[in-house]
Design a protein around this motif. Structure first.
Motif, PDB file in Angstrom:
ATOM      1  N   GLY A   1       0.781  -1.228   0.000  1.00  0.00           N
ATOM      2  CA  GLY A   1       0.000   0.000   0.000  1.00  0.00           C
ATOM      3  C   GLY A   1       0.807   1.269   0.000  1.00  0.00           C
ATOM      4  O   GLY A   1       0.314   2.320   0.441  1.00  0.00           O
ATOM      5  N   ALA A   2       2.043   1.234  -0.480  1.00  0.00           N
ATOM      6  CA  ALA A   2       2.856   2.448  -0.550  1.00  0.00           C
ATOM      7  C   ALA A   2       2.257   3.413  -1.565  1.00  0.00           C
ATOM      8  O   ALA A   2       1.838   3.008  -2.647  1.00  0.00           O
TER       9      ALA A   2
ATOM     10  N   GLU B   1       1.562  18.432  -2.105  1.00  0.00           N
ATOM     11  CA  GLU B   1       2.782  17.679  -1.910  1.00  0.00           C
ATOM     12  C   GLU B   1       2.499  16.417  -1.123  1.00  0.00           C
ATOM     13  O   GLU B   1       1.504  16.305  -0.415  1.00  0.00           O
ATOM     14  N   TYR B   2       3.409  15.451  -1.263  1.00  0.00           N
ATOM     15  CA  TYR B   2       3.306  14.215  -0.502  1.00  0.00           C
ATOM     16  C   TYR B   2       3.989  14.424   0.847  1.00  0.00           C
ATOM     17  O   TYR B   2       5.186  14.672   0.919  1.00  0.00           O
ATOM     18  N   ILE B   3       3.264  14.310   1.941  1.00  0.00           N
ATOM     19  CA  ILE B   3       3.796  14.479   3.284  1.00  0.00           C
ATOM     20  C   ILE B   3       3.613  13.160   4.022  1.00  0.00           C
ATOM     21  O   ILE B   3       2.506  12.676   4.191  1.00  0.00           O
ATOM     22  N   PHE B   4       4.751  12.567   4.444  1.00  0.00           N
ATOM     23  CA  PHE B   4       4.657  11.254   5.062  1.00  0.00           C
ATOM     24  C   PHE B   4       5.039  11.253   6.534  1.00  0.00           C
ATOM     25  O   PHE B   4       4.635  10.393   7.283  1.00  0.00           O
ATOM     26  N   SER B   5       5.904  12.199   6.911  1.00  0.00           N
ATOM     27  CA  SER B   5       6.369  12.263   8.297  1.00  0.00           C
ATOM     28  C   SER B   5       6.900  10.900   8.725  1.00  0.00           C
ATOM     29  O   SER B   5       7.782  10.348   8.081  1.00  0.00           O
ATOM     30  N   GLY B   6       6.354  10.295   9.766  1.00  0.00           N
ATOM     31  CA  GLY B   6       6.855   9.036  10.283  1.00  0.00           C
ATOM     32  C   GLY B   6       6.472   7.839   9.463  1.00  0.00           C
ATOM     33  O   GLY B   6       6.837   6.716   9.823  1.00  0.00           O
TER      34      GLY B   6
ATOM     35  N   ALA C   1       1.333   3.809   9.671  1.00  0.00           N
ATOM     36  CA  ALA C   1       2.762   3.542   9.796  1.00  0.00           C
ATOM     37  C   ALA C   1       3.052   2.097   9.394  1.00  0.00           C
ATOM     38  O   ALA C   1       2.146   1.276   9.234  1.00  0.00           O
ATOM     39  N   TRP C   2       4.305   1.795   9.237  1.00  0.00           N
ATOM     40  CA  TRP C   2       4.731   0.446   8.854  1.00  0.00           C
ATOM     41  C   TRP C   2       4.899  -0.422  10.092  1.00  0.00           C
ATOM     42  O   TRP C   2       5.415   0.028  11.111  1.00  0.00           O
TER      43      TRP C   2
END
Length: 452
Positions: free
Chosen positions: A25-26, A116-121, A146-147
């Motif tokens: 699911g990335a 924009e793509y914001i992923f943080s943690g 999260a992963w």
């Protein structure tokens, strides 16, 4: 070693990225390669994205790179997945890295967080390392969660697969580069050998001719006749050896065609250096041009040419005016040029024909030597190829031996002396030519000595 990525490697990366997208699911994944292989994951490395998913992210990255809002210089441990924003600078341990001074200075405008793509943690950055060599980075992230530990292990396996594929791809590129360099070296060695053999033939022919003339002039009781006979016999043996050697090294066009390198290649480095081809071993190489009297130089060459013409039942006519202006030339190189052109005239003119050598041609600041014959002439389709190595045209279909190198060598040497060679077929000299024997004229132009 310069980094490059083949189409096969790109395809493998895309398959691995699809596992991240479809299986885990990335929502954004990027494979970066360094411009050069790095021995350890420390210091600075130029990183360039080679695979970006989704493709719309790549387009956005390119636009912002062109606008100067993206850092090109990225340290290990810092990765810029898309636009320059500290929420995207994450280490492999999922901890945001502090922005560098360079990042703050180049990012003057506030980012548009909605675009924009914001992923943080939720972003993972893994180095592509194999056998202690760093080749790039794998960046992946998703927005919704999260992963977990199992997903992180799967991402690490994907990074390992990409790293192994990358090192194998680099080894393939290195082997292709070595093969290409070997082919270039073999071509240079063959050209060098061809030149040496061709330059060996003319003096060998002259020695054989002098030996035969000497034999004819000696009385039957003269003990020196055995010496003359031995000279002719040994030169005949050398010519046979040369002929056998030619047959051994006479490669076909397919043999001489280099194996092509892969065309579908993404080169990460901005430019690739070309191999510098060393000069072939030619007469006068490295020597400076000097003032040259064409009449004196031709007088020496014509002694050999007259002997050969006599043996082959040819009439050699010369026209060498006195007090010609001096020319600027390399004596050894010019001697080889004239020898090659005169030898061709002697070779291709049938018995009973004529050869006319005229000095004193004039054009602008050049002095010319014209060499005309009454041979069969050169077809128009062959004229445009004169000077190409190993090209003989219609002459290749005759029994007259040749290598197609004489004119090529002459042309190269004359150009080094800032001169030129002109070819006319039919020959322009109507005094010796006819419709049955149109012939050919070569004019060798050399620069005059100024203020002579």
């Amino acid at each position: 070693m310069l980094m490059s990525a083949s189409s096969d490697f790109i395809a493998l990366c895309q398959e691995q990225i699809s596992l991240l997208t479809q299986g885990l699911g990335a929502s954004l994944s990027v494979v970066y390669l360094t411009q050069e292989l790095v021995d350890s994951p420390t210091g600075e490395a130029q990183l360039i994205p080679v695979v970006v998913s989704p493709e719309t992210a790549r387009l956005k990255y390119r636009d912002q790179l062109a606008q100067g809002t993206v850092n090109k210089q990225i340290k290990f441990g810092q990765i810029l997945a898309l636009p320059n924003h500290r929420s995207k600078l994450l280490t492999a341990g999922l901890v945001s890295a502090p922005p560098s001074q360079e990042s703050e200075s180049t990012n003057t405008a506030p980012p548009n967080l909605e675009d924009e793509y914001i992923f943080s943690g939720n972003q993972i950055v893994l180095p592509l390392i194999y056998e202690g060599v760093m080749m790039g980075l794998l960046v992946t992230g998703r927005e919704d969660r999260a992963w977990n530990e199992g997903e992180e292990s799967e991402i690490q396996r994907i990074a390992k697969t990409i790293a192994i594929a990358c090192i194998l791809d680099q080894r393939r590129a290195w082997l292709q580069q070595q093969l290409h360099q070997q082919q270039v070296l073999q071509e240079q060695q063959r050209d060098l050998l061809d030149n040496l053999l061709h330059q060996f033939r003319n003096p060998l022919t002259a020695i054989r001719t002098f030996g035969k003339l000497l034999f004819k002039r000696l009385r039957p009781t003269d003990p020196n006749r055995d010496v003359a006979t031995s000279i002719v016999r040994e030169t005949d043996r050398l010519q046979e050896l040369l002929l056998q050697f030619d047959q051994v090294i006479d490669l076909t066009d397919a043999d001489l065609t280099p194996i092509p390198l892969a065309e579908s290649q993404v080169v990460v480095e901005a430019s690739v250096q070309k191999e510098a081809k060393p000069p072939l071993l030619l007469p006068g190489t490295g020597e400076n041009a000097t003032d040259c009297d064409l009449t004196d130089l031709l007088a020496l060459l014509l002694k050999s040419a007259q002997a050969i013409a006599q043996e082959r039942n040819l009439e050699l006519i010369t026209d060498l005016p006195e007090n010609l202006p001096l020319t600027k030339a390399n004596l050894k190189a010019l001697r080889e040029v004239l020898s090659n052109i005169i030898d061709n005239a002697l070779k291709y003119t049938p018995a009973g024909g004529k050869i006319w050598i005229q000095a004193g041609q004039k054009k602008a600041n050049f002095q010319g030597i014209a060499i005309s014959d009454t041979g069969p002439g050169i077809p128009a389709e062959d004229l445009e190829h004169l000077g190409e190595r190993h090209y003989r045209g219609v002459q290749a279909q005759t029994e007259i031996p040749g290598t197609g190198l004489g004119i090529a060598i002459a042309k190269q040497l004359i150009e080094q002396m800032q001169g030129e060679i002109e070819v006319f077929s039919p020959a322009f000299n109507s005094k010796i030519t006819s419709l049955q024997h149109p012939g050919t004229t070569f004019i060798i132009w050399l620069p005059e000595v100024k203020d002579w």
